[in-house]
Design an enzyme around this catalytic site. Sequence first.
Site, PDB file in Angstrom:
ATOM      1  N   GLU A  86     -21.440  15.192  -1.839  1.00 45.30           N
ATOM      2  CA  GLU A  86     -20.192  15.744  -2.390  1.00 45.30           C
ATOM      3  C   GLU A  86     -19.113  14.691  -2.563  1.00 45.30           C
ATOM      4  O   GLU A  86     -18.214  14.843  -3.395  1.00 45.30           O
ATOM      5  CB  GLU A  86     -19.663  16.860  -1.487  1.00 45.30           C
ATOM      6  CG  GLU A  86     -19.240  16.395  -0.100  1.00 45.30           C
ATOM      7  CD  GLU A  86     -18.540  17.472   0.717  1.00 45.30           C
ATOM      8  OE1 GLU A  86     -18.101  18.477   0.122  1.00 45.30           O
ATOM      9  OE2 GLU A  86     -18.436  17.314   1.945  1.00 45.30           O
ATOM     10  N   ASP A 133      -8.558  19.810   1.323  1.00 39.41           N
ATOM     11  CA  ASP A 133      -8.538  19.993   2.767  1.00 39.41           C
ATOM     12  C   ASP A 133      -9.574  19.068   3.426  1.00 39.41           C
ATOM     13  O   ASP A 133     -10.754  19.270   3.233  1.00 39.41           O
ATOM     14  CB  ASP A 133      -8.789  21.459   3.135  1.00 39.41           C
ATOM     15  CG  ASP A 133      -9.990  22.077   2.398  1.00 39.41           C
ATOM     16  OD1 ASP A 133     -10.265  21.661   1.249  1.00 39.41           O
ATOM     17  OD2 ASP A 133     -10.635  22.962   2.963  1.00 39.41           O
TER      18      ASP A 133
END
Length: 777
Positions: A706, A478
């Site tokens: 990340e 997402d």
Amino acid sequence: MASPVDIPAPSVGATVILPDTSPAVVASVAMSESEADEMDLRMRAHELDASVLYAKNVRRGKARTFSETIARQRNVYQQGQTTRQRRMSHDEKPAKSRKFLVDVQETMKLVLELEDTDGNFQIHNTDKGPKVFSLGTASSNGYNSFDIRGTYQLSNLLQELALAADHGQKSIVLDEARLSENPVSRLSRMIRHSFWGNLTRRIDGDGLEKICADPKNRSKNQAPRIYVPEEEVEMRKYYERIAKERPNLRLKVDTIPKDFTAEWVRDRNEKPGILALAMKEIKREGQDSDFEGIPFVVPGARFNELYNWDSYFVSLGLLSDGMVDLAKGIVEHFLFEIKYYGKILNGNRSYYLCRSQPPFLTDLILQVFSALAPENAAENKEWLRRAIQGAIKEYHQVWMSAPRLHEETGLSRFRPDGIGIPPETEASHFTHVIQPFADKHGISVNEFNEKYNAGEVHEPALDEYFLHDRAVRESGHDTTYRFEKRCANLGTIDLCSLLYKYEMDIGTAIKEFFDDDLDLVEEFELSPFPFGTEQPYTPSPAYDLPDLSGPRNSKTSKQTSAEWFARAERRKELADQYLWHEGRGIYTDYDTVKEKQSLYDTVTTFWPMWAGMASPAQAEKIMVSSLHKFEAAGGLLSGTEGSRGRISLSRPNRQWDYPAAWPPHQIMAWGGLQKYGYENEAHRLAYRWLYMVTCGFVNAGGVVPEKFNAVEASANIDAEYGNQGTDFKLIPKEGFGWTNASFQVGLEVLSSHERRALGTLTPPDTFYFGKTEPVEA
């Protein structure tokens, strides 16, 4: 791009020699002091954890020398009284590393004042400071000084000062080796000894205050709340006792019914809370049981819940670092979620109860099982039996049942239940989508949100939009244009590969550890076989199976390897039919509504290789036709630029699209390539990734984010949600979970020769192809 730098390699007296195809780069290593009574401690000072280095009371020099050194620093930099000569690469190196006498707070203050020019409490290569700082030597009691130079050493200095301050030290003797430590060794050590611990959480009386904090909670009810399965009566009593004993927590304890519905979940959106996880029960004679939370690791510092596929990749890093019990505990939490919540959840929050994430449980089970102590063989086998049974239930009840299973094709989809607007998103996240519907009804967006969530207004088009939005979140990707407004209809190559892996793993475990005969303890309905009504099924003569096409109960159906291997064989047939594109040499997704393949080129085309589902010929086609589409300076891209399409103000970049590169995709591809014998390519891709991570760590104050921009080989990526792991002060304390794991796992992929080159920041193209980068004027 960083250039090769002269950084000591981890071993004493070592010399790093690059291959013939690259320029010779030699990293000399200075010996540490060799006093007999402290030799081992001093030689390994740069490897020791801060709790060892800075937790001791050490005699310091006279305080006046600190103030004199600081005063000289200010004179040098602020009044320009001294011009420093640049040290040259051929300057004589000391026979032993220097020790510096450092006033912690004053030095930290001055370093930030002079070097942190953008005021973010980090030292980056983009800061405009002088990039040089003098420290007083311990041997002269701080009178003589030596220059510390460059972003990396100055950043390490700031980090060491922050660590010393955290341990209450006012002054320290700092080893030069700590500042010039091989960056690969330093980052790996920080991950192992610091990052994992700082990302670890527990749900019990001691951990609740931190765990209940939820930055995504935008409801009017901000009181911490925990939901406990109704069957766990003793656990609920425990939390009620904690709430009574610690009124400062303001903890509310609620129950989740056994058969909760999407409507029940929606109605709790104004009372969100953490979901209970597995605990160790401690029996107390004559009293209610006590409980202790089983630790788990969260993805990043801002998270306090257990996430699904993040936890799989995190666990690979934990296993790499020997933290078997922590990884095993994550499996226990997953089994608890399957038992009481019906699935491994996206995350253990009440608003995640309807959706899962990509399933990796069987591989995690087998990885943990193989790492358990062999002297406990009988206990380990019973744990494996229980864990595999949980995975079998998840397989049948979640992925091979409605609404996720598409019966005609036999493909499973990310297609979770759910009603209304996902409550965990930012308040304005869907305004651009909802505004036209609010205008249609002549009400404000906020009023429309309330009426829509309550079912007072009905908009089928909006229902369809949020069906796909929830599916994107369940996919783990997402968001991406690959899944835009269609995710719930797609049979993805991701999910197909993972379920093939489930089938092979379960079949292998039953055959090798349970004499090809496994009884299931928990009762549930098994999915029929064969699956997929569109494609004819011809039973394989290798498997003598009874009729499995009708309803079956788990407690009356013995599990054999033959059924699971037949399921895997059938899944490969369907993958070849619907997901493999022979002409393009790539796996893709299949739209079960439009009945055609997607044209989006996704890096998950390597997942069938990881799962072992691709044939050798298909693997070769992928390597020849598709690898070059995804390989970039920093590793593998999530997708191609052409598949993403044009970006504009009205069509902004998505974080899982080009040019983004994510740790899970790298780890999966390395494993897949190695499984099919493409060792050289796997090593090169791992080196590219680790080089990008290491350069970011060196040049950006220790950052471990990340995701990355693989085209630029940097953490600078313009996409939604920012880049978690970049926002810290003074010292990185957590990194980011799966990036940490990718570093530790990636080091195991590389040879010692490659690791040494990585430690000197030798660019990938220089190391592998002998290419040199142009020197900027």
